[in-house]
Design an enzyme around this catalytic site. Structure first.
Site, PDB file in Angstrom:
ATOM      1  N   LYS A   1       0.837  -1.198   0.000  1.00 32.79           N
ATOM      2  CA  LYS A   1       0.000   0.000   0.000  1.00 32.79           C
ATOM      3  C   LYS A   1       0.871   1.247   0.000  1.00 32.79           C
ATOM      4  O   LYS A   1       1.921   1.290   0.641  1.00 32.79           O
ATOM      5  CB  LYS A   1      -0.891   0.026   1.254  1.00 32.79           C
ATOM      6  CG  LYS A   1      -1.989  -1.040   1.271  1.00 32.79           C
ATOM      7  CD  LYS A   1      -3.122  -0.714   0.317  1.00 32.79           C
ATOM      8  CE  LYS A   1      -4.245  -1.735   0.330  1.00 32.79           C
ATOM      9  NZ  LYS A   1      -5.073  -1.648   1.534  1.00 32.79           N
TER      10      LYS A   1
ATOM     11  N   GLN B   1      -1.228 -12.216  10.390  1.00 28.44           N
ATOM     12  CA  GLN B   1      -1.695 -12.151   9.010  1.00 28.44           C
ATOM     13  C   GLN B   1      -0.442 -11.978   8.155  1.00 28.44           C
ATOM     14  O   GLN B   1       0.620 -11.629   8.668  1.00 28.44           O
ATOM     15  CB  GLN B   1      -2.634 -10.978   8.816  1.00 28.44           C
ATOM     16  CG  GLN B   1      -1.993  -9.658   9.207  1.00 28.44           C
ATOM     17  CD  GLN B   1      -3.010  -8.530   9.336  1.00 28.44           C
ATOM     18  OE1 GLN B   1      -4.186  -8.763   9.449  1.00 28.44           O
ATOM     19  NE2 GLN B   1      -2.510  -7.308   9.297  1.00 28.44           N
TER      20      GLN B   1
ATOM     21  N   ASP C   1      -3.378  -6.818  -0.090  1.00 31.24           N
ATOM     22  CA  ASP C   1      -2.032  -6.875   0.503  1.00 31.24           C
ATOM     23  C   ASP C   1      -1.987  -7.789   1.721  1.00 31.24           C
ATOM     24  O   ASP C   1      -0.924  -7.963   2.317  1.00 31.24           O
ATOM     25  CB  ASP C   1      -1.563  -5.455   0.888  1.00 31.24           C
ATOM     26  CG  ASP C   1      -2.495  -4.786   1.889  1.00 31.24           C
ATOM     27  OD1 ASP C   1      -3.714  -5.098   1.880  1.00 31.24           O
ATOM     28  OD2 ASP C   1      -2.007  -3.966   2.693  1.00 31.24           O
TER      29      ASP C   1
ATOM     30  N   LYS D   1       0.681   5.133   9.151  1.00 29.51           N
ATOM     31  CA  LYS D   1       0.660   3.712   8.797  1.00 29.51           C
ATOM     32  C   LYS D   1       1.265   3.461   7.421  1.00 29.51           C
ATOM     33  O   LYS D   1       1.748   2.354   7.144  1.00 29.51           O
ATOM     34  CB  LYS D   1      -0.798   3.182   8.795  1.00 29.51           C
ATOM     35  CG  LYS D   1      -1.415   3.117  10.175  1.00 29.51           C
ATOM     36  CD  LYS D   1      -2.654   2.242  10.215  1.00 29.51           C
ATOM     37  CE  LYS D   1      -3.826   2.877   9.479  1.00 29.51           C
ATOM     38  NZ  LYS D   1      -5.049   2.051   9.559  1.00 29.51           N
ATOM     39  N   TYR D   2       1.225   4.479   6.557  1.00 32.65           N
ATOM     40  CA  TYR D   2       1.678   4.278   5.165  1.00 32.65           C
ATOM     41  C   TYR D   2       2.876   5.136   4.787  1.00 32.65           C
ATOM     42  O   TYR D   2       3.272   5.177   3.640  1.00 32.65           O
ATOM     43  CB  TYR D   2       0.512   4.561   4.199  1.00 32.65           C
ATOM     44  CG  TYR D   2      -0.751   3.836   4.598  1.00 32.65           C
ATOM     45  CD1 TYR D   2      -0.858   2.450   4.430  1.00 32.65           C
ATOM     46  CD2 TYR D   2      -1.810   4.526   5.176  1.00 32.65           C
ATOM     47  CE1 TYR D   2      -2.006   1.780   4.822  1.00 32.65           C
ATOM     48  CE2 TYR D   2      -2.960   3.863   5.572  1.00 32.65           C
ATOM     49  CZ  TYR D   2      -3.055   2.494   5.393  1.00 32.65           C
ATOM     50  OH  TYR D   2      -4.178   1.831   5.784  1.00 32.65           O
TER      51      TYR D   2
ATOM     52  N   ASP E   1      -3.025  -7.527  17.527  1.00 33.28           N
ATOM     53  CA  ASP E   1      -3.811  -6.822  16.526  1.00 33.28           C
ATOM     54  C   ASP E   1      -5.045  -7.640  16.136  1.00 33.28           C
ATOM     55  O   ASP E   1      -4.921  -8.832  15.805  1.00 33.28           O
ATOM     56  CB  ASP E   1      -2.908  -6.605  15.302  1.00 33.28           C
ATOM     57  CG  ASP E   1      -3.521  -5.712  14.258  1.00 33.28           C
ATOM     58  OD1 ASP E   1      -3.571  -4.488  14.498  1.00 33.28           O
ATOM     59  OD2 ASP E   1      -3.964  -6.236  13.209  1.00 33.28           O
ATOM     60  N   ASN E   2      -6.212  -7.011  16.187  1.00 28.94           N
ATOM     61  CA  ASN E   2      -7.450  -7.654  15.736  1.00 28.94           C
ATOM     62  C   ASN E   2      -7.600  -9.110  16.202  1.00 28.94           C
ATOM     63  O   ASN E   2      -7.821 -10.002  15.377  1.00 28.94           O
ATOM     64  CB  ASN E   2      -7.530  -7.629  14.203  1.00 28.94           C
ATOM     65  CG  ASN E   2      -7.970  -6.272  13.690  1.00 28.94           C
ATOM     66  OD1 ASN E   2      -8.607  -5.510  14.414  1.00 28.94           O
ATOM     67  ND2 ASN E   2      -7.640  -5.974  12.447  1.00 28.94           N
TER      68      ASN E   2
ATOM     69  N   GLU F   1      -6.408  -5.823  21.040  1.00 30.72           N
ATOM     70  CA  GLU F   1      -6.886  -4.688  20.237  1.00 30.72           C
ATOM     71  C   GLU F   1      -8.132  -5.132  19.485  1.00 30.72           C
ATOM     72  O   GLU F   1      -8.109  -5.350  18.283  1.00 30.72           O
ATOM     73  CB  GLU F   1      -5.790  -4.211  19.258  1.00 30.72           C
ATOM     74  CG  GLU F   1      -6.162  -2.924  18.552  1.00 30.72           C
ATOM     75  CD  GLU F   1      -6.414  -3.064  17.054  1.00 30.72           C
ATOM     76  OE1 GLU F   1      -6.604  -2.036  16.407  1.00 30.72           O
ATOM     77  OE2 GLU F   1      -6.411  -4.198  16.506  1.00 30.72           O
TER      78      GLU F   1
END
Lengths: 649, 649
Positions: free
Chosen positions: A244, A304, A339, A516-517, A375-376, A404
């Site tokens: 990304k 992930q 992604d 983040k990017y 995360d998640n 989170e």
């Protein structure tokens, strides 16, 4: 026919119990465990009851007497002194000695003949004399008709109450069943102060990719501000396939760094480090230097994979295959996240997958990491978390897992039940006085109190909430003060919060030009009003044990809807903190706050000495209702240290 | 590592469950069982879930699909058609077919390419074709690129939704664990109408001791009034030793009959009949004649003994011995009840005692008794009741046990949990609008709904509540109307209530010249306003199934604090009853009552036809808020039968 037909006490609803004992209740070292149960027998006979408790690793049970709090609810407390599992159960019985004693007093005081009652009392004393020999002589005197009046006096004396108290007539005991469990974790599970930054943005000089060694240089700044957890978004190699770009664009331009949450490339996966951040030795240095400053590094665990993560090639069976042989990317139809490849937890090789993911945790624990921000977690099976957290904790009980999961209430609760130490919360969106009070009362007094430990975040890299967008400094300060004083654990996504970053992607609760990017370049040498206030708030937290718990919060009435007031105290009242916050960032607000007299055990004459821990201003309050005024442009909150004048105790 | 690691759905909090399944939930024949559970998986995949249920005596499970009611709460219902135990459990799984279907629709409607999705759909259809062969051809068409657009149309058609619906992709199922139990009892467990009288006072002619045969003569009167349970205080021989006299005096004069609750003499004990009431044949006649009029005889079970009860001589070990060899009488220090010996349930021979008491129930069941009103069950061990009720019920599932426990809430609840069919309640003392609404909402919507079936009594031989003392007819009528319409089971201590007896022992909630200690002579041929109203109310109860449930009550807003309004309906709305009561016995009251539109599924145009079942007056209501006026001297309540005009449905 039941085996214990002579046991006449019924025990119901023993607490704390999570889902009837399916999960342990949670406490931290030094916290009180209040055990309650509904106890009743038939008729009016007296009940005595006790809690037996022990560390699971100890052979010895300790006991605490339960007391009747009314409506057949009994209670006893013990302190969880050490990390580990505790067990407890309740025992109760009809105590005929106490029943006799109570009846005797009533009869004797009513002038009823009690000759026969004295003979009965002598029998109880005979029993008690097994452990207190002198009572045998008392029993003999009770049997002497010539000492009738004297013996009545003995029973009515204060000393006799103590005799009854220390000689329970234990018989036909009812037990509450299998012991319930309390998981006692370290202090940091409850009390922690988090600062989040992207190490790639940590270079003091602008224009280049930051490194772990750059982050080391920021440690004194973070420590001075009083943070004790430094949380880093993922530090693994970032996927190059479908990477990304800036502002979440689907294709990255050359040189764009990508999202750290798209984990894995030909440079490695979840056990590797992003080469541009530094070497494993550099990471070790960061961990070590942080530890010297009492800062723990929290690692992000995002299970992930980027399409070029080594797992995809080595374990294609851990992902979902599509009919054309491609691997299913993440999606929220019709949106696609090409992604990211999620793991397929229904894989035939799910055991292999679980074991590999466990090994990721263990690897980083070996590298000195003791805190994981997951995360998640709600997008992976809850049974997996129960297993993997249990596995890690059995070897490393000190490890902390922060969930989170910004998701639905029951899912958040379930993750906490199965083992997550701390959880992100809805605090991020609770903004009005009523919203905040309702939410805090739910957290502190609701059933989730036994397993759900909140960690309050005013912002995260994913969330710039509407109430901070396009706003000035005051609301940021209000949100920091609320998070830091209401919850024993709180955190900020540091640099944008410190520097009042308030620009969203319009219409969304996201940062525009999100870190983040892309790599950000902060002026790390700068300090400002926020830096100073965070430093003072965190010092107050460190110096005042009352602020190191979430469970001791009690709201105080204050008749201005913009003013929120609450008190926090240690159990013994040796530390008392009163916080008043003006929730209105634009206008000075004033009102009268009511001191909670019964909580503070105040007599009619109130004499409280208050020191505002931010301004060091002193006040004396001698009334139940006291005037406060907060100008948000000066300081929108008070954190008062309250001393109760001796003569009032 | 768990065995079912691929099962991704979590099931929590399955209801109805009493104490986590320790006790069965209770329903009666024909009642709906609403099964609910919290269900959630990880991520956004769709869940499907079903309840499996069966009668314990049947081998076949039936299924009902659960639906998502929001906040991760799912529900399904089934009807309890037969008396007996039912079992149920919940199963849930991630349904990939439904997940795929939902994603496909979103993508197709957003114009996203779905070629690969069609191939995936074909795989699901292949699976479904095992039970529906025609789907195989559809799968083939999905795989044909030439039919791409046609296939999209197929998936988006309504027919396809039905295909997905009837082909659950059952895989990696999570099960809720051991089945939970529902005890389904006969209709009378929920719906019963009680009349209490002392048979010794049943003689039509004054001046003599009434008999069972006298009581037989009263049956038509009781049946005409619409009662279907005739409850008799104890009919056993009455103790002669320490017999109580008129107005509870400690010594009886010669010829005084004593309290029927002082059971047992040289004439026999709990399996004998008081000779002056008649023979066993007479009692059989009473049971038989009553049954012809659809009236069941309820027998009083008071497990306590007069000093001359045969048990005292035959089983001294069932009582508590004092040091002088005497037997402990009942007491509430400093008060003594020397006419009563309680059993000692801690006796070494407790098994013998339990078995004997069981035999008392079984003896009277053999004599035709199917209802027992148990006196003061809270003064005997709860575990004993659990055992003895279980024993009786296993042989005679139709037997009803009414718990006369006017005691603390948790004790009353516990007795209901362990098996009592019905319970006396606090209704007797709930008098204001707020008290009544709070209590009814607790009974109907609180957790006790699953096990505690109320039986409302405005008075009992022990209780003339303050609000009836020295009062006129109106309040008696108000209390009867409330009891009979709010609760599906209610009862009156008949003659004093019918004849508005309002004289207390001053300062106490007791009748002066209580029938407990003397024979009364009532003018049984008399009828009055109360007799007529009870007859009409009980007819309304018999003719309207909506009044035969307690659980269907919903209060309606009405802005006068003296007016109480509520609606009761059958599940299918085929019967709708609206009750309005003026709680003020002295003054006419009026107000506007709001019709619950959503409960009655009313459209904007309201057109309700009401008939007052007491006065047969007709009304048409076309507004949401409707005027009512109640003059207590005329009639302090409405019981409206409501018909919803066809066009509104």
């Amino acid at each position: 026919m039941s085996k214990d037909g002579q046991s006449r006490v019924v025990i119901e609803n023993v607490q704390p119990a999570v889902d009837g004992g399916r999960y342990p209740a949670k406490r931290t070292v030094g916290e009180r465990v209040d055990v309650t149960a509904n106890l009743f027998g038939d008729g009016h006979d007296h009940i005595r009851a006790r809690v037996s408790f022990r560390k699971a690793s100890s052979a010895e049970w300790s006991q605490a007497w339960m007391t009747d709090r009314g409506n057949d609810e009994w209670a006893a407390s013990f302190y969880a002194e050490e990390e580990g599992s505790y067990l407890f159960f309740v025992e109760a019985w009809i105590d005929h000695f106490e029943t006799w004693y109570d009846g005797f007093r009533k009869k004797a005081l009513a002038g009823v003949d009690v000759k026969l009652e004295l003979l009965e009392g002598a029998i109880f004393l005979d029993g008690a004399s097994a452990t207190e020999a002198s009572l045998s002589a008392m029993a003999t005197r009770f049997r002497d008709p010539a000492r009738y009046k004297e013996s009545i006096g003995v029973v009515l004396s204060a000393e006799f109450a103590a005799i009854v108290e220390r000689h329970p007539a234990v018989q036909f005991v009812t037990t509450s069943g299998d012991p319930l469990r309390v998981l006692v974790e370290g202090r940091r599970a409850l009390y922690s102060t988090w600062y989040e930054l992207f190490p790639r943005s940590s270079a003091l000089e602008g224009g280049r990719h930051g490194t772990f060694l750059d982050t080391v240089k920021l440690l004194p700044r973070i420590a001075t501000m009083g943070f004790d957890v430094l949380y880093l978004p993922p530090i693994h190699p970032i996927g190059k396939v479908n990477r990304k770009g800036k502002n979440n664009s689907v294709t990255a331009k050359a040189g764009e760094p990508g999202s750290p949450w798209a984990i894995g490339s030909d440079e490695g996966g979840h056990k590797a480090l992003h080469p541009e951040l530094g070497t494993l030795a550099d990471f070790h240095k960061l961990v070590t230097e942080a530890r010297k400053l009492q800062i723990a590094i929290a690692m992000d665990i995002a299970f992930q994979c980027a399409p070029d993560h080594p797992y995809v090639k080595d374990h294609p069976d851990w992902f979902r295959q599509r009919p054309d042989g491609s691997i299913q990317y993440a999606e929220n139809p019709p949106k696609k996240y090409q992604d990211i490849y999620p793991f397929n937890f229904e894989s035939a090789d799910w055991k292999g997958l679980w074991e590999e993911l466990r090994s990721v945790f263990l690897y980083w624990v070996e590298q000195g990491v003791t805190i994981f921000r997951v995360d998640n977690p709600h997008t992976k099976p809850i049974r997996f978390w129960e297993w993997v957290i249990g596995e890690i904790r059995s070897k490393h009980p000190e490890v902390i897992f922060l969930s989170e999961a910004f998701t639905r209430p029951k899912v958040m609760a379930s993750l906490a039940k199965v083992g997550f130490t701390q959880s992100y919360t809805y605090f991020t969106w609770r903004n009005t006085k009523q919203e905040i009070m309702e939410y805090m009362n739910e957290l502190v007094h609701g059933p989730s109190r036994n397993y759900f430990r909140p960690n309050f975040w005013p912002n995260t890299p994913d969330i710039l909430p509407y109430h901070l967008q396009h706003q000035g400094e005051n609301i940021f300060i209000i949100r920091a003060a609320l998070a830091a004083t209401m919850s024993a654990s709180y955190g900020i996504y540091g640099p944008p919060f410190e520097f009042f970053e308030n620009q969203p992607v319009e219409g969304k609760e996201e940062y525009v030009n999100s870190e983040k990017y892309e790599i950000k370049h902060y002026d790390w040498k700068r300090t400002n009003r926020m830096t100073d206030l965070l430093t003072m708030i965190n010092r107050a937290r460190r110096e005042h044990p009352a602020l190191q718990s979430t469970w001791n919060l009690q709201f105080c009435p204050i008749e201005n809807p913009h003013l929120l007031a609450f008190i926090k105290t240690t159990d013994d009242l040796s530390d008392v903190i009163l916080v008043v916050v003006n929730l209105d960032p634009h206008t000075p607000q004033s009102g009268y706050v009511q001191v909670p007299r019964s909580r503070l055990k105040l007599s009619d004459k109130i004499n409280l000495k208050l020191t505002d821990l931010m301004t060091q201003e002193h006040y004396t309050w001698t009334q139940e209702w006291n005037y406060v005024e907060l100008n948000p442009y000066k300081l929108p909150f008070h954190v008062f240290h309250v001393r109760i004048h001796e003569s009032q105790m």
